[in-house]
Motif scaffolding. Structure first.
Motif, PDB file in Angstrom:
ATOM      1  N   PHE A 239     -42.976 -48.635  -9.726  1.00 55.77           N
ATOM      2  CA  PHE A 239     -42.999 -48.333 -11.132  1.00 55.77           C
ATOM      3  C   PHE A 239     -41.735 -47.430 -11.497  1.00 55.77           C
ATOM      4  CE2 PHE A 239     -44.074 -45.412 -14.478  1.00 55.77           C
ATOM      5  CZ  PHE A 239     -44.246 -46.265 -15.599  1.00 55.77           C
ATOM      6  N   SER A 240     -41.463 -46.612 -10.736  1.00 54.29           N
ATOM      7  CA  SER A 240     -40.261 -45.666 -10.914  1.00 54.29           C
ATOM      8  C   SER A 240     -38.989 -46.478 -10.807  1.00 54.29           C
ATOM      9  CB  SER A 240     -40.050 -44.564 -10.044  1.00 54.29           C
ATOM     10  OG  SER A 240     -39.136 -43.747 -10.098  1.00 54.29           O
TER      11      SER A 240
ATOM     12  N   THR B  68     -38.824 -48.504 -14.038  1.00 58.38           N
ATOM     13  CA  THR B  68     -38.558 -47.848 -15.293  1.00 58.38           C
ATOM     14  C   THR B  68     -37.219 -47.539 -15.477  1.00 58.38           C
ATOM     15  OG1 THR B  68     -39.845 -45.952 -14.351  1.00 58.38           O
ATOM     16  CG2 THR B  68     -41.114 -47.434 -15.882  1.00 58.38           C
ATOM     17  N   GLN B  69     -36.878 -46.622 -14.109  1.00 58.20           N
ATOM     18  CA  GLN B  69     -35.427 -46.315 -14.112  1.00 58.20           C
ATOM     19  C   GLN B  69     -34.295 -47.219 -14.065  1.00 58.20           C
ATOM     20  OE1 GLN B  69     -34.540 -42.557 -13.561  1.00 58.20           O
ATOM     21  NE2 GLN B  69     -36.466 -42.766 -14.510  1.00 58.20           N
TER      22      GLN B  69
ATOM     23  N   MET C 272     -33.873 -48.224 -17.932  1.00 54.95           N
ATOM     24  CA  MET C 272     -33.256 -47.172 -18.440  1.00 54.95           C
ATOM     25  C   MET C 272     -31.644 -46.983 -18.307  1.00 54.95           C
ATOM     26  SD  MET C 272     -35.959 -44.216 -19.129  1.00 54.95           S
ATOM     27  CE  MET C 272     -36.304 -44.071 -17.228  1.00 54.95           C
TER      28      MET C 272
END
Length: 96
Positions: free
Chosen positions: A70-71, A74-75, A78
């Motif tokens: 998930f990280s 999302t990272q 971004m």
């Protein structure tokens, strides 16, 4: 409320100019159609962020893997969005 400087992990900020340069390379070549460059940068960013995030994991359990995945996504989104945004700001401000 968190400020925006805490949204992207500091160790991943180095990917922004790298993706910017890769995007410029794609733009100058015929490897990737222009409309697909943001998508390719996003996917590449997710892979690169995932590589960095998974490299830091002390042990692999299902919750840790899910959190890291998930990280990474999302990272990666971004970081790629910031790179594309920086390109657009530069492009729009230097357009004659």
């Amino acid at each position: 409320m968190e400020d925006f400087s805490n949204l992207i992990k500091p160790e991943l900020l180095v990917l922004i100019p790298i993706l910017y340069l890769i995007g410029n390379f794609f733009k100058q070549s015929t490897i990737v159609p222009d409309k697909l460059i943001p998508l390719y940068l996003g996917l590449l960013s997710i892979v690169l962020c995932g590589t960095r995030i998974f490299a830091d994991l002390p042990h692999l359990t299902v919750p840790v893997i899910l959190t890291a995945t998930f990280s990474s996504v999302t990272q990666g989104i971004m970081v790629a969005a910031t790179s594309v945004y920086a390109h657009q700001i530069y492009h729009q401000t230097t357009k004659k």
